[in-house]
Write a protein that holds these residues in place. Structure first.
Motif, PDB file in Angstrom:
ATOM      1  N   THR A 276      25.107   3.864 -33.257  1.00 20.92           N
ATOM      2  CA  THR A 276      24.618   2.607 -33.827  1.00 20.92           C
ATOM      3  C   THR A 276      23.236   2.773 -34.462  1.00 20.92           C
ATOM      4  O   THR A 276      22.960   2.167 -35.511  1.00 20.92           O
ATOM      5  CB  THR A 276      24.581   1.502 -32.764  1.00 20.92           C
ATOM      6  OG1 THR A 276      23.820   1.940 -31.627  1.00 20.92           O
ATOM      7  CG2 THR A 276      25.988   1.129 -32.315  1.00 20.92           C
ATOM      8  N   LEU A 277      22.368   3.581 -33.856  1.00 21.74           N
ATOM      9  CA  LEU A 277      21.064   3.824 -34.474  1.00 21.74           C
ATOM     10  C   LEU A 277      21.229   4.561 -35.800  1.00 21.74           C
ATOM     11  O   LEU A 277      20.559   4.238 -36.787  1.00 21.74           O
ATOM     12  CB  LEU A 277      20.175   4.629 -33.532  1.00 21.74           C
ATOM     13  CG  LEU A 277      19.576   3.877 -32.336  1.00 21.74           C
ATOM     14  CD1 LEU A 277      18.852   4.842 -31.406  1.00 21.74           C
ATOM     15  CD2 LEU A 277      18.613   2.789 -32.803  1.00 21.74           C
ATOM     16  N   ALA A 278      22.117   5.558 -35.817  1.00 22.86           N
ATOM     17  CA  ALA A 278      22.343   6.302 -37.058  1.00 22.86           C
ATOM     18  C   ALA A 278      22.899   5.388 -38.141  1.00 22.86           C
ATOM     19  O   ALA A 278      22.494   5.466 -39.314  1.00 22.86           O
ATOM     20  CB  ALA A 278      23.295   7.464 -36.802  1.00 22.86           C
ATOM     21  N   GLU A 279      23.802   4.497 -37.772  1.00 25.83           N
ATOM     22  CA  GLU A 279      24.407   3.607 -38.764  1.00 25.83           C
ATOM     23  C   GLU A 279      23.426   2.550 -39.269  1.00 25.83           C
ATOM     24  O   GLU A 279      23.268   2.368 -40.492  1.00 25.83           O
ATOM     25  CB  GLU A 279      25.634   2.903 -38.165  1.00 25.83           C
ATOM     26  CG  GLU A 279      26.309   1.955 -39.154  1.00 25.83           C
ATOM     27  CD  GLU A 279      27.463   1.177 -38.542  1.00 25.83           C
ATOM     28  OE1 GLU A 279      28.113   0.409 -39.291  1.00 25.83           O
ATOM     29  OE2 GLU A 279      27.720   1.325 -37.337  1.00 25.83           O
ATOM     30  N   PHE A 280      22.766   1.855 -38.365  1.00 27.12           N
ATOM     31  CA  PHE A 280      21.988   0.684 -38.749  1.00 27.12           C
ATOM     32  C   PHE A 280      20.504   0.949 -38.966  1.00 27.12           C
ATOM     33  O   PHE A 280      19.845   0.213 -39.699  1.00 27.12           O
ATOM     34  CB  PHE A 280      22.155  -0.412 -37.691  1.00 27.12           C
ATOM     35  CG  PHE A 280      23.558  -0.925 -37.579  1.00 27.12           C
ATOM     36  CD1 PHE A 280      24.110  -1.691 -38.586  1.00 27.12           C
ATOM     37  CD2 PHE A 280      24.340  -0.616 -36.477  1.00 27.12           C
ATOM     38  CE1 PHE A 280      25.412  -2.164 -38.496  1.00 27.12           C
ATOM     39  CE2 PHE A 280      25.643  -1.078 -36.367  1.00 27.12           C
ATOM     40  CZ  PHE A 280      26.186  -1.852 -37.382  1.00 27.12           C
ATOM     41  N   GLU A 281      19.963   1.989 -38.323  1.00 25.40           N
ATOM     42  CA  GLU A 281      18.539   2.256 -38.465  1.00 25.40           C
ATOM     43  C   GLU A 281      18.232   3.239 -39.586  1.00 25.40           C
ATOM     44  O   GLU A 281      17.258   3.060 -40.311  1.00 25.40           O
ATOM     45  CB  GLU A 281      17.971   2.794 -37.146  1.00 25.40           C
ATOM     46  CG  GLU A 281      17.991   1.787 -36.003  1.00 25.40           C
ATOM     47  CD  GLU A 281      16.990   0.660 -36.202  1.00 25.40           C
ATOM     48  OE1 GLU A 281      15.934   0.893 -36.832  1.00 25.40           O
ATOM     49  OE2 GLU A 281      17.262  -0.461 -35.743  1.00 25.40           O
ATOM     50  N   THR A 282      19.035   4.289 -39.716  1.00 31.92           N
ATOM     51  CA  THR A 282      18.726   5.317 -40.713  1.00 31.92           C
ATOM     52  C   THR A 282      19.780   5.431 -41.807  1.00 31.92           C
ATOM     53  O   THR A 282      19.558   6.137 -42.785  1.00 31.92           O
ATOM     54  CB  THR A 282      18.586   6.695 -40.039  1.00 31.92           C
ATOM     55  OG1 THR A 282      19.849   7.092 -39.499  1.00 31.92           O
ATOM     56  CG2 THR A 282      17.555   6.644 -38.915  1.00 31.92           C
ATOM     57  N   GLY A 283      20.902   4.772 -41.637  1.00 32.94           N
ATOM     58  CA  GLY A 283      21.950   4.874 -42.645  1.00 32.94           C
ATOM     59  C   GLY A 283      22.606   6.237 -42.703  1.00 32.94           C
ATOM     60  O   GLY A 283      23.194   6.619 -43.724  1.00 32.94           O
ATOM     61  N   ASP A 284      22.523   6.994 -41.622  1.00 34.47           N
ATOM     62  CA  ASP A 284      23.142   8.320 -41.577  1.00 34.47           C
ATOM     63  C   ASP A 284      24.582   8.148 -41.119  1.00 34.47           C
ATOM     64  O   ASP A 284      24.910   8.263 -39.935  1.00 34.47           O
ATOM     65  CB  ASP A 284      22.364   9.217 -40.605  1.00 34.47           C
ATOM     66  CG  ASP A 284      22.852  10.661 -40.609  1.00 34.47           C
ATOM     67  OD1 ASP A 284      23.986  10.909 -41.086  1.00 34.47           O
ATOM     68  OD2 ASP A 284      22.106  11.528 -40.125  1.00 34.47           O
ATOM     69  N   PHE A 285      25.462   7.880 -42.074  1.00 34.18           N
ATOM     70  CA  PHE A 285      26.851   7.597 -41.740  1.00 34.18           C
ATOM     71  C   PHE A 285      27.569   8.819 -41.195  1.00 34.18           C
ATOM     72  O   PHE A 285      28.505   8.699 -40.398  1.00 34.18           O
ATOM     73  CB  PHE A 285      27.593   7.065 -42.969  1.00 34.18           C
ATOM     74  CG  PHE A 285      27.281   5.622 -43.303  1.00 34.18           C
ATOM     75  CD1 PHE A 285      26.275   4.945 -42.637  1.00 34.18           C
ATOM     76  CD2 PHE A 285      28.000   4.947 -44.275  1.00 34.18           C
ATOM     77  CE1 PHE A 285      25.986   3.614 -42.936  1.00 34.18           C
ATOM     78  CE2 PHE A 285      27.726   3.617 -44.576  1.00 34.18           C
ATOM     79  CZ  PHE A 285      26.714   2.955 -43.907  1.00 34.18           C
ATOM     80  N   THR A 286      27.134  10.021 -41.591  1.00 38.06           N
ATOM     81  CA  THR A 286      27.769  11.239 -41.079  1.00 38.06           C
ATOM     82  C   THR A 286      27.574  11.348 -39.565  1.00 38.06           C
ATOM     83  O   THR A 286      28.532  11.579 -38.820  1.00 38.06           O
ATOM     84  CB  THR A 286      27.197  12.481 -41.783  1.00 38.06           C
ATOM     85  OG1 THR A 286      27.440  12.382 -43.187  1.00 38.06           O
ATOM     86  CG2 THR A 286      27.837  13.750 -41.234  1.00 38.06           C
TER      87      THR A 286
END
Length: 285
Positions: A233-243
Motif C-alpha cells: 500500500t505504501l508503494a502504491e499510494f505513497e510513491t507510485g511504485d506499481f512494480t
C-alpha cells in the motif's frame, strides 16, 4: 529477553549444591516461577542462590540481577528502590560484566517511567541512556539504550529533532551492520520518514525492517501478512511504485489466501492495471 538468555548461560557456571538443588537449578526454577507470576517464590530461589554463592561469582551476579529484575518488574508490590540497590550491587561487583550492562540499561529505563500519569522529562532520559551507550557502545544493552533514547526523543518531536533522530539512526545502521536491533531501528526510521513526508525513504525503511526481521528471526512461520500489505500500500499510494506494489500484493495473496484483505488486494491489482491502461490510451496519438 536477551538478559534472561544470558542468565541461562550463567546459571550453569560454577554450580554449587543446596538442599533444594544446585544453584543453576534454583536459578532456572526461579525464572520459571517469575514467568508464571509467582514472584515471592521466585525471590526465595534467587535469594538462596545469592546467599550460598561465592561473592562476585557468576551465580552470585545472576542471582542479584534476578532479584533486581523481580523487584523492578513484579506487579503488584514492586520495590524499585530495592531493585536499584541490587542493580548497583551487580555493577559494583563486576562493572564490565554482561549483567552490569543490562543493569545500567534497567536503571536508565527507570527514567522513562511516567510518574503520577505525567510524561517524564526528556533530558534525564536522554542522559541516562547516553551513559549506557558510552559505557557499552557495541553491547546489546548499549544498542538497545540507543533505540530507547531515540524513541524517547520522538515522543516530543519537532521537525529539527526528527531530522536529528533520523540522521542518528542512519549512522547506527551504518556502524552496527550485525546488530539484532536493526529491524527495530528501521521501524524508527520509517516513523521519522512518515513524520517528515519522505515517502520513498519510508517505503524503503519498511522493506528493510522486514528484511532485517527475516534475517534475525528463527521463527520461519511468523505471519508476514501485515508487512506485505504495508509495503504494497505504501508503494502504491505513497510513491507510485506499481512494480513493488504488485509484487507484495501478489505475495500477500499467494501466502495468505484466506486473509480478509485478499479481495482488496485483488481490487488494487485491477485498479493499477486499469489506471495504466488509461494512461497508455491517453499517450497514444
Amino acid at each position: 529477553m536477551a538478559a534472561v538468555a544470558i542468565l541461562a548461560v550463567c546459571a550453569g557456571c560454577g554450580i554449587g549444591r543446596s538442599g533444594e538443588g544446585s544453584a543453576g537449578e534454583r536459578l532456572d526454577r526461579g525464572w520459571d516461577r517469575y514467568r508464571l507470576g509467582e514472584f515471592s517464590l521466585a525471590l526465595k530461589d534467587f535469594e538462596a542462590v545469592a546467599q550460598s554463592a561465592q561473592p562476585g561469582s557468576s551465580n552470585h551476579l545472576a542471582a542479584l540481577y534476578a532479584q533486581a529484575t523481580t523487584w523492578n518488574l513484579r506487579r503488584p508490590d514492586e520495590d524499585t528502590a530495592r531493585a536499584e540497590r541490587l542493580y548497583r550491587q551487580v555493577i559494583a561487583l563486576a562493572p564490565t560484566n554482561d549483567l552490569a550492562a543490562w543493569s545500567w540499561l534497567a536503571l536508565a529505563r527507570r527514567k522513562s517511567v511516567p510518574v503520577g500519569g505525567e510524561t517524564p522529562p526528556l533530558q534525564p532520559q536522554v542522559e541516562a541512556y547516553q551513559e549506557v551507550i558510552d559505557r557499552f557502545p557495541f553491547h546489546l544493552a548499549g544498542e538497545e539504550a540507543f533505540l530507547h533514547q531515540q524513541a524517547a526523543r520522538l515522543e516530543q518531536p519537532d521537525e529539527a529533532r526528527t531530522r536529528e533522530v533520523l540522521a542518528a539512526l542512519e549512522t547506527f545502521l551504518r556502524t552496527h551492520p550485525q546488530s539484532p536491533w536493526r529491524g527495530a531501528a528501521y521501524g524508527l526510521v520509517e516513523h521519522c520518514c512518515a513524520m517528515l513526508g519522505l515517502r520513498e525513504q519510508r517505503v524503503d525503511a519498511v522493506f528493510q525492517a522486514w528484511r532485517a526481521a527475516e534475517a534475525e528471526t528463527t521463527n520461519r512461520t511468523s505471519n508476514l501478512s501485515w508487512t506485505y500489505w504495508k509495503i504494497a500500500t505504501l508503494a502504491e499510494f505513497e510513491t507510485g511504485d506499481f512494480t513493488m506494489a504488485r509484487e507484495y500484493y501478489r505475495k500477500f495473496i499467494a501466502e495468505y489466501p484466506t486473509e480478509q484483505r485478499v479481495f482488496l488486494a485483488k481490487q488494487e491489482l485491477k485498479r493499477m492495471d486499469e489506471l495504466e491502461e488509461r494512461i497508455r490510451g491517453q499517450e497514444q496519438p
